[in-house]
Design a protein around this motif. Structure first.
Motif, mmCIF file in Angstrom:
data_model
loop_
_atom_site.group_PDB
_atom_site.id
_atom_site.type_symbol
_atom_site.label_atom_id
_atom_site.label_comp_id
_atom_site.label_asym_id
_atom_site.label_seq_id
_atom_site.Cartn_x
_atom_site.Cartn_y
_atom_site.Cartn_z
ATOM 1 N N ILE A 64 0.838 -1.203 0.000
ATOM 2 C CA ILE A 64 0.000 0.000 0.000
ATOM 3 C C ILE A 64 0.871 1.251 0.000
ATOM 4 N N LEU A 65 1.940 1.208 0.800
ATOM 5 C CA LEU A 65 2.801 2.383 0.958
ATOM 6 C C LEU A 65 3.862 2.495 -0.121
ATOM 7 N N GLY A 66 4.053 1.430 -0.881
ATOM 8 C CA GLY A 66 5.136 1.434 -1.862
ATOM 9 C C GLY A 66 6.498 1.343 -1.205
ATOM 10 N N LYS A 67 6.578 0.609 -0.084
ATOM 11 C CA LYS A 67 7.828 0.473 0.667
ATOM 12 C C LYS A 67 8.136 -1.002 0.888
ATOM 13 N N SER A 68 9.389 -1.276 1.217
ATOM 14 C CA SER A 68 9.784 -2.644 1.509
ATOM 15 C C SER A 68 9.187 -3.087 2.837
ATOM 16 N N THR A 69 9.176 -4.398 3.053
ATOM 17 C CA THR A 69 8.666 -4.926 4.317
ATOM 18 C C THR A 69 9.467 -4.395 5.494
ATOM 19 N N GLY A 70 10.786 -4.339 5.333
ATOM 20 C CA GLY A 70 11.643 -3.833 6.398
ATOM 21 C C GLY A 70 11.360 -2.382 6.730
ATOM 22 N N ALA A 71 11.190 -1.566 5.698
ATOM 23 C CA ALA A 71 10.898 -0.143 5.924
ATOM 24 C C ALA A 71 9.537 0.036 6.582
ATOM 25 N N THR A 72 8.581 -0.818 6.218
ATOM 26 C CA THR A 72 7.249 -0.744 6.817
ATOM 27 C C THR A 72 7.298 -1.130 8.290
ATOM 28 N N LYS A 73 8.096 -2.140 8.626
ATOM 29 C CA LYS A 73 8.255 -2.519 10.029
ATOM 30 C C LYS A 73 8.837 -1.370 10.837
ATOM 31 N N MET A 74 9.786 -0.659 10.256
ATOM 32 C CA MET A 74 10.395 0.475 10.945
ATOM 33 C C MET A 74 9.367 1.584 11.170
ATOM 34 N N LEU A 75 8.508 1.826 10.171
ATOM 35 C CA LEU A 75 7.455 2.828 10.334
ATOM 36 C C LEU A 75 6.525 2.468 11.487
ATOM 37 N N ALA A 76 6.096 1.208 11.526
ATOM 38 C CA ALA A 76 5.184 0.772 12.587
ATOM 39 C C ALA A 76 5.856 0.850 13.947
ATOM 40 N N SER A 77 7.136 0.495 14.011
ATOM 41 C CA SER A 77 7.867 0.549 15.274
ATOM 42 C C SER A 77 7.989 1.976 15.774
ATOM 43 N N ARG A 78 8.290 2.903 14.854
ATOM 44 C CA ARG A 78 8.396 4.311 15.235
ATOM 45 C C ARG A 78 7.051 4.839 15.715
ATOM 46 N N ALA A 79 5.982 4.465 15.008
ATOM 47 C CA ALA A 79 4.644 4.894 15.408
ATOM 48 C C ALA A 79 4.290 4.328 16.782
ATOM 49 N N ARG A 80 4.628 3.080 17.026
ATOM 50 C CA ARG A 80 4.316 2.431 18.302
ATOM 51 C C ARG A 80 5.016 3.145 19.455
ATOM 52 N N ARG A 81 6.257 3.546 19.247
ATOM 53 C CA ARG A 81 6.988 4.270 20.299
ATOM 54 C C ARG A 81 6.313 5.595 20.612
ATOM 55 N N LYS A 82 5.826 6.279 19.584
ATOM 56 C CA LYS A 82 5.143 7.559 19.808
ATOM 57 C C LYS A 82 3.831 7.355 20.566
ATOM 58 N N VAL A 83 3.074 6.327 20.185
ATOM 59 C CA VAL A 83 1.791 6.062 20.820
ATOM 60 C C VAL A 83 1.972 5.674 22.281
ATOM 61 N N GLN A 84 3.034 4.915 22.569
ATOM 62 C CA GLN A 84 3.252 4.406 23.918
ATOM 63 C C GLN A 84 4.148 5.301 24.755
ATOM 64 N N ALA A 85 4.602 6.417 24.200
ATOM 65 C CA ALA A 85 5.533 7.290 24.915
ATOM 66 C C ALA A 85 4.878 7.886 26.157
ATOM 67 N N PRO A 86 5.676 8.064 27.237
ATOM 68 C CA PRO A 86 5.135 8.715 28.437
ATOM 69 C C PRO A 86 4.654 10.125 28.092
ATOM 70 N N GLY A 87 3.649 10.578 28.830
ATOM 71 C CA GLY A 87 3.166 11.939 28.630
ATOM 72 C C GLY A 87 2.143 12.079 27.530
ATOM 73 N N GLN A 88 1.664 10.939 27.011
ATOM 74 C CA GLN A 88 0.617 11.021 26.007
ATOM 75 C C GLN A 88 -0.728 11.273 26.684
ATOM 76 N N PRO A 89 -1.670 11.935 26.003
ATOM 77 C CA PRO A 89 -2.971 12.208 26.619
ATOM 78 C C PRO A 89 -3.719 10.931 26.938
ATOM 79 N N THR A 90 -4.486 10.955 28.021
ATOM 80 C CA THR A 90 -5.276 9.809 28.433
ATOM 81 C C THR A 90 -6.719 10.249 28.618
ATOM 82 N N THR A 91 -7.575 9.269 28.922
ATOM 83 C CA THR A 91 -8.953 9.614 29.207
ATOM 84 C C THR A 91 -9.041 10.268 30.578
ATOM 85 N N ALA A 92 -10.242 10.730 30.937
ATOM 86 C CA ALA A 92 -10.412 11.531 32.144
ATOM 87 C C ALA A 92 -10.097 10.730 33.406
#
Length: 283
Positions: free
Chosen positions: A137-165
């Motif tokens: 879909i992205l026009g990228k290699s499997t390895g590059a796609t894994k790196m994208l997902a890993s980077r995104a996962r670190r951002k989502v799970q990073a401390p200080g992210q907004p939470t529910t009330a």
């Protein structure tokens, strides 16, 4: 006579809608994407499709990616899809689970991702789509796609992210309300993050204010114009509803709180939008 292709599509519709919604954060946009996927399917020689479910996921992913990329120059908020509920304390477990998965809290985090990161994270981590298919879909290699997902996962799970009330988020909102009522500019500057973003839905269109020094002067709650204020949850985030003296709703505000400071505010002050929301009664 039944159409087997249509039957397969209908069996996949809910999953496809879920993929599009987590990509786009809008039920209306998700429906549009799914409908476009159906139209593309009707124009496709289905004999060439070996895995219809996978083909549909790919198409929905590509369409959603195009929408996300177009939003970078035309950002939007789906005000009509806000769900406002009375805040009676801790969020029920089932509501918290829903908010964590599809509410504003997660969507705020996903908005910090680039379109390719968001696609890789949503499709792989939420829907278990293989990296090689996402890479196509992205026009990228499997390895590059894994790196994208890993980077995104670190951002989502990073401390200080907004939470529910939670208790701390509620206390920050209450401190904001007190300072806004008193017109305490200095206290507001302490509560608001220096780079806070305020998005306002007004009758004349969307207005965006950036920075605490710009936001603080515009959030004073004049006692003469407000009959009452009630704490609510807005798609799982701490918020408030304010009413005019005649009992009509004045505004709905939702707050994103990170590290005890407000980093984002969403304000609905458009009477036409407020009329569409299912709001609690004034206290």
């Amino acid at each position: 006579m039944s159409d087997p292709i249509a039957e397969v599509f209908e069996a996949q519709r809910d999953r496809l809608r879920a993929v599009a919604y987590r990509m786009l954060g809008s039920h209306a946009d998700a429906e549009d994407v799914v409908q476009e996927a159906w139209l593309r399917l009707t124009r496709q020689d289905t004999d060439t499709i070996h895995n219809l479910a996978g083909w549909l996921t790919t198409v929905v992913g590509r369409i959603s990616l195009d929408v996300l990329r177009s939003r970078q120059t035309h950002p939007q908020v789906s005000y009509d899809e806000l769900v406002v509920t009375v805040d009676d304390g801790p969020v029920p477990e089932e509501t918290a689970a829903l908010a964590d998965s599809v509410g504003l809290a997660l969507l705020v985090v996903l908005e910090s991702l680039g379109p390719s990161e968001r696609l890789a994270f949503v499709l792989h981590d939420l829907f278990a789509v293989p990296f090689d298919e996402i890479g196509q879909i992205l026009g990228k290699s499997t390895g590059a796609t894994k790196m994208l997902a890993s980077r995104a996962r670190r951002k989502v799970q990073a401390p200080g992210q907004p939470t529910t009330a939670g208790p701390q988020q509620r206390e920050v909102v209450r401190a904001f309300l007190a300072a806004a009522r008193d017109g305490d500019f200095e206290s507001l500057l302490q509560i608001l993050h220096p780079d806070v973003k305020l998005t306002i839905d007004t009758p004349g269109g969307e207005v965006i204010l950036l920075g605490a020094t710009k936001v603080a002067p515009n959030v004073r709650l004049s006692s003469g114009g407000v009959m009452g204020v009630r704490e609510v949850l807005v798609n799982g985030l701490p918020g408030i509803v304010a009413w005019r003296p005649d009992g009509t709703p004045l505004s709905v505000l939702a707050f994103t709180v990170v590290d005890n400071r407000i980093v984002r505010m969403l304000a609905v002050a458009n009477p036409a939008t407020l009329a569409k929301l299912d709001l609690p009664e004034p206290v």
